[in-house]
Design an enzyme around this catalytic site. Structure first.
Site, PDB file in Angstrom:
ATOM      1  N   PHE A 178       0.811  -1.228   0.000  1.00 24.35           N
ATOM      2  CA  PHE A 178       0.000   0.000   0.000  1.00 24.35           C
ATOM      3  C   PHE A 178       0.838   1.268   0.000  1.00 24.35           C
ATOM      4  CE2 PHE A 178       0.809  -0.064   4.612  1.00 24.35           C
ATOM      5  CZ  PHE A 178       0.983   1.288   4.860  1.00 24.35           C
ATOM      6  N   LYS A 200      -1.059  -7.009  -9.486  1.00 18.52           N
ATOM      7  CA  LYS A 200      -2.062  -7.127  -8.421  1.00 18.52           C
ATOM      8  C   LYS A 200      -1.696  -6.071  -7.380  1.00 18.52           C
ATOM      9  CE  LYS A 200      -3.001  -8.270  -4.706  1.00 18.52           C
ATOM     10  NZ  LYS A 200      -3.414  -7.286  -3.665  1.00 18.52           N
ATOM     11  N   GLU A 206      -4.929  -3.874  -2.103  1.00 12.78           N
ATOM     12  CA  GLU A 206      -6.378  -3.652  -2.036  1.00 12.78           C
ATOM     13  C   GLU A 206      -6.717  -2.423  -1.188  1.00 12.78           C
ATOM     14  OE1 GLU A 206      -4.491  -5.946  -0.805  1.00 12.78           O
ATOM     15  OE2 GLU A 206      -5.391  -7.136   0.797  1.00 12.78           O
ATOM     16  N   SER A 266       5.202  -6.889   3.494  1.00 11.09           N
ATOM     17  CA  SER A 266       5.751  -7.181   4.825  1.00 11.09           C
ATOM     18  C   SER A 266       6.551  -8.489   4.803  1.00 11.09           C
ATOM     19  CB  SER A 266       4.596  -7.287   5.820  1.00 11.09           C
ATOM     20  OG  SER A 266       3.709  -8.298   5.388  1.00 11.09           O
ATOM     21  N   CYS A 275       9.630   1.774   3.721  1.00 15.06           N
ATOM     22  CA  CYS A 275      10.573   0.710   4.081  1.00 15.06           C
ATOM     23  C   CYS A 275      11.976   1.279   4.244  1.00 15.06           C
ATOM     24  CB  CYS A 275      10.556  -0.392   3.043  1.00 15.06           C
ATOM     25  SG  CYS A 275      11.250   0.148   1.481  1.00 15.06           S
ATOM     26  N   GLU A 294       9.500  -3.491  13.077  1.00 15.17           N
ATOM     27  CA  GLU A 294       9.076  -2.404  12.184  1.00 15.17           C
ATOM     28  C   GLU A 294       7.835  -1.734  12.768  1.00 15.17           C
ATOM     29  OE1 GLU A 294       7.720  -3.554   8.168  1.00 15.17           O
ATOM     30  OE2 GLU A 294       8.816  -1.803   7.445  1.00 15.17           O
TER      31      GLU A 294
HETATM   32  P1  NAD Z   1       1.428  -6.590   3.070  1.00 15.91           P
HETATM   33  O1  NAD Z   1       2.436  -7.674   3.161  1.00 15.91           O
HETATM   34  O2  NAD Z   1       0.306  -6.569   4.035  1.00 15.91           O
HETATM   35  O3  NAD Z   1       0.734  -6.600   1.603  1.00 15.91           O
HETATM   36  C1  NAD Z   1       1.487  -6.618   0.421  1.00 15.91           C
HETATM   37  C2  NAD Z   1       0.709  -7.384  -0.648  1.00 15.91           C
HETATM   38  O4  NAD Z   1       0.523  -8.721  -0.207  1.00 15.91           O
HETATM   39  C3  NAD Z   1      -0.671  -6.810  -0.935  1.00 15.91           C
HETATM   40  O5  NAD Z   1      -0.863  -6.759  -2.334  1.00 15.91           O
HETATM   41  C4  NAD Z   1      -1.629  -7.796  -0.267  1.00 15.91           C
HETATM   42  O6  NAD Z   1      -2.811  -7.987  -1.003  1.00 15.91           O
HETATM   43  C5  NAD Z   1      -0.839  -9.092  -0.219  1.00 15.91           C
HETATM   44  N1  NAD Z   1      -1.082  -9.880   0.995  1.00 15.91           N
HETATM   45  C6  NAD Z   1      -1.305  -9.408   2.257  1.00 15.91           C
HETATM   46  N2  NAD Z   1      -1.429 -10.431   3.123  1.00 15.91           N
HETATM   47  C7  NAD Z   1      -1.275 -11.568   2.412  1.00 15.91           C
HETATM   48  C8  NAD Z   1      -1.297 -12.953   2.751  1.00 15.91           C
HETATM   49  N3  NAD Z   1      -1.493 -13.354   4.001  1.00 15.91           N
HETATM   50  N4  NAD Z   1      -1.114 -13.855   1.760  1.00 15.91           N
HETATM   51  C9  NAD Z   1      -0.893 -13.457   0.481  1.00 15.91           C
HETATM   52  N5  NAD Z   1      -0.872 -12.151   0.113  1.00 15.91           N
HETATM   53  C10 NAD Z   1      -1.056 -11.218   1.057  1.00 15.91           C
HETATM   54  O7  NAD Z   1       2.241  -5.218   3.094  1.00 15.91           O
HETATM   55  P2  NAD Z   1       1.664  -3.736   3.184  1.00 15.91           P
HETATM   56  O8  NAD Z   1       1.153  -3.494   4.552  1.00 15.91           O
HETATM   57  O9  NAD Z   1       0.783  -3.438   2.030  1.00 15.91           O
HETATM   58  O10 NAD Z   1       3.010  -2.878   2.946  1.00 15.91           O
HETATM   59  C11 NAD Z   1       3.871  -2.493   3.980  1.00 15.91           C
HETATM   60  C12 NAD Z   1       5.060  -3.414   4.084  1.00 15.91           C
HETATM   61  O11 NAD Z   1       5.779  -3.439   2.846  1.00 15.91           O
HETATM   62  C13 NAD Z   1       6.071  -2.949   5.121  1.00 15.91           C
HETATM   63  O12 NAD Z   1       6.530  -4.054   5.852  1.00 15.91           O
HETATM   64  C14 NAD Z   1       7.212  -2.353   4.281  1.00 15.91           C
HETATM   65  O13 NAD Z   1       8.468  -2.354   4.902  1.00 15.91           O
HETATM   66  C15 NAD Z   1       7.172  -3.244   3.091  1.00 15.91           C
HETATM   67  N6  NAD Z   1       7.817  -2.618   1.945  1.00 15.91           N
HETATM   68  C16 NAD Z   1       9.033  -3.106   1.550  1.00 15.91           C
HETATM   69  C17 NAD Z   1       9.696  -2.513   0.500  1.00 15.91           C
HETATM   70  C18 NAD Z   1      11.031  -3.038   0.056  1.00 15.91           C
HETATM   71  O14 NAD Z   1      11.472  -2.674  -1.029  1.00 15.91           O
HETATM   72  N7  NAD Z   1      11.700  -3.878   0.830  1.00 15.91           N
HETATM   73  C19 NAD Z   1       9.132  -1.424  -0.175  1.00 15.91           C
HETATM   74  C20 NAD Z   1       7.885  -0.964   0.246  1.00 15.91           C
HETATM   75  C21 NAD Z   1       7.239  -1.567   1.307  1.00 15.91           C
END
Ligand code: NAD
Length: 492
Positions: free
Chosen positions: A158, A182, A185, A235, A290, A390
């Site tokens: 997000f 994808k 959401e 994450s 991040c 985090e």
């Molecule tokens: P998230 O892991 O909740 O969601 C990311 C994606 O995974 C979304 O598209 C979501 O639909 C999907 N998803 C969520 N839960 C899932 C599950 N149980 N099974 C399968 N798919 C699932 O992450 P977020 O809250 O949207 O984003 C924040 C996180 O992203 C933070 O931890 C941040 O550090 C990380 N991030 C990392 C980088 C990097 O380059 N390392 C860059 C940006 C963000």
């Protein structure tokens, strides 16, 4: 409601499949909320397996023609997309602010960083070349050619909904693959608008597609036999899961995860500059980055002066609605996330850190959304939860250290390895930091080390699974395989 042609009349987000906007047939889904105002902007239905199968089959069919389309033709829609993104950057930024909560300037900056990737991908005709060696053996010439592999997908988070899809999409299609995005959401609307522009840019039908959904959609995508490779950003627990599941079905996979980033403030540092960069690194985008550095390892001789400076600077930050001009820190993405951040702050208090500035009860006149102001802890120790996990909010903590050895050891104990910064006037400190700090994006006298698109986006340990990263040259390696071609002509 945000007004977009791609949305259905009832305000539902749609998929873009085979060059058409398609309604998602599903009972499962969630609302898209403006986190600063609480207004419902749209509704995202979650794509089920039948519609996913259709998108993947369409992508496979498009791939057969696209992979043999001359590379100079493949980049023409990307040049047009770059021009369209530039032209519509402000409009995209306004959508992004409404669904995400960050400020307009932050949204503009994020989009610029995304557009840079489209620009870099236009150089694929040069970047995709492999090698050729005449007389590799007697009478034998040998070549390596990079070839695309099929349908790739990217699953994105997000926090940068305008930029992160563009870390992948342009490289995937420029190298001759087809691609399915994808998006998160939680804020899928900027991707809807970007896909309207993709439609206008004129890619052949099925080469670039969009499917909306939640975790079930992700799981169906990563297990699907028709997908050649998966890029994931999100994450750490989900990155780990996506990495394992994708690899289990024989796919290429790169999965970038969460972070816990450190700043070292050496005795010799320009303290005001270090303090300004610290507050900006930890609090910009409401700390939902991040690359946010939120554990600050300060040399004991300058600790008190530095602590006063960061509090003074944090007091000047204006918390507010992202579309209001004087706002420095916008809204948090959602009520549950803001609650999690408040929980982290409480854990810092409970575990004995000193709360130097508390942003939990910030009031924003005219808006009752999800706001948290800059929050600063002093007397933090590396074993505290706020120093290890985090937080993803505008919160940071100061740890006293006695020298560079202690600072680098503390940084390297982290489970994560996304980014780290050092503030110093000593070249030897900087050289040692580059050599010893176990993080993938390092900055010296730079608070947030975000690489330009022509460099890869680093990350190690629990911050990145796989050996290739987003952006730049790594993307070409990820999206192609190198075939060896050996020739002998006996009569030559
Ligand atoms: P998230 O892991 O909740 O969601 C990311 C994606 O995974 C979304 O598209 C979501 O639909 C999907 N998803 C969520 N839960 C899932 C599950 N149980 N099974 C399968 N798919 C699932 O992450 P977020 O809250 O949207 O984003 C924040 C996180 O992203 C933070 O931890 C941040 O550090 C990380 N991030 C990392 C980088 C990097 O380059 N390392 C860059 C940006 C963000």
């Amino acid at each position: 409601m945000v007004s977009l042609d791609a949305l259905s009349q009832t305000g539902e987000v749609r998929n873009y499949v085979g060059g058409n906007w398609t309604a998602v047939e599903s009972d499962d889904g969630q609302a898209v909320i403006n986190p600063a105002t609480g207004d419902e902007l749209a509704y995202v239905p979650f794509t089920g397996t039948d519609q996913l199968d259709e998108a993947i089959a369409t992508g496979q069919e498009a791939f057969e023609t696209w992979r043999n389309t001359p590379v100079v033709e493949r980049i023409q829609p990307l040049f047009r997309l770059k021009a369209l993104l530039d032209e519509h950057q402000e409009e995209l930024a306004e959508i992004l602010v409404q669904e995400h909560g960050k400020t307009f300037d932050e949204a503009m900056g994020e989009l610029r960083r995304g557009i840079e990737n489209v620009e870099v991908s236009c150089g694929i005709p040069s970047m995709m070349q492999a090698g050729f060696l005449e007389n590799a053996a007697p009478g034998i010439d040998e070549a390596a050619v990079r070839q695309p592999l099929g349908v790739f997908t990217a699953i994105t988070p997000f926090n940068f909904p305008g930029m992160i899809p563009l870390w992948f999409l342009p490289y995937a299609v420029a190298t001759g693959n087809s691609f399915i995005l994808k998006p998160s959401e939680q804020d899928p609307l900027v991707a809807q608008r970007i896909f309207e522009l993709i439609d206008e840019a004129g890619f052949p039908d099925g080469v670039v597609q969009l499917v909306n959904g939640g975790k079930d959609t992700v799981n169906a995508l990563i297990q699907h036999e028709g997908i050649a490779g998966v890029s994931f950003v999100g994450s750490t627990p989900v990155a780990r899961h996506v990495y394992k599941e994708s690899a289990a079905t024989g796919k290429r996979v790169q999965a970038q995860g969460g972070a816990k980033n450190h700043i070292i403030v050496a005795e010799s540092a320009d303290l005001r500059h270090a303090a300004e960069q610290t507050v900006s690194s930890a609090c910009a985008c409401a700390g939902e980055r991040c690359l946010a550095n939120d554990v600050v390892l300060v040399h004991e001789s300058v600790y008190d002066e530095f602590a006063d400076l960061v509090v003074e600077l944090a007091d000047q930050q204006v918390v507010g609605y992202g579309l209001d001009e004087d706002t420095d820190i916008g809204a948090m993405i959602s009520a549950p996330h803001a609650e999690r951040v408040r929980g982290h702050i409480q854990s810092g208090v409970d575990e004995g850190a000193t709360l130097l500035r508390d942003g939990r009860d910030v009031e924003v006149e005219g808006y009752d959304g999800e706001f948290i102001g800059p929050t600063i802890f002093g007397d933090v120790t590396p074993d505290m939860t706020i120093a290890r996990e985090e937080i993803f909010g505008p919160v940071f903590g100061l740890v006293r250290v006695s020298d560079m050895t202690e600072a680098i050891d503390t940084l390297n104990q982290s489970e994560f390895g996304n980014a780290a910064s050092l503030f110093t006037r000593e070249g030897a400190d900087a050289r040692r930091f580059r050599n010893e700090a176990q993080a993938g994006n390092l900055g010296v006298n730079v608070g947030t080390s975000a690489p330009m698109a022509f460099f890869h986006f680093g990350g190690r340990k629990a911050s990145a699974f796989g050996d290739l990263h987003a952006q730049g040259e790594d993307m070409i390696q990820f999206y192609t395989d190198k075939t060896i071609f050996i020739e002998r002509w006996p009569d030559a």
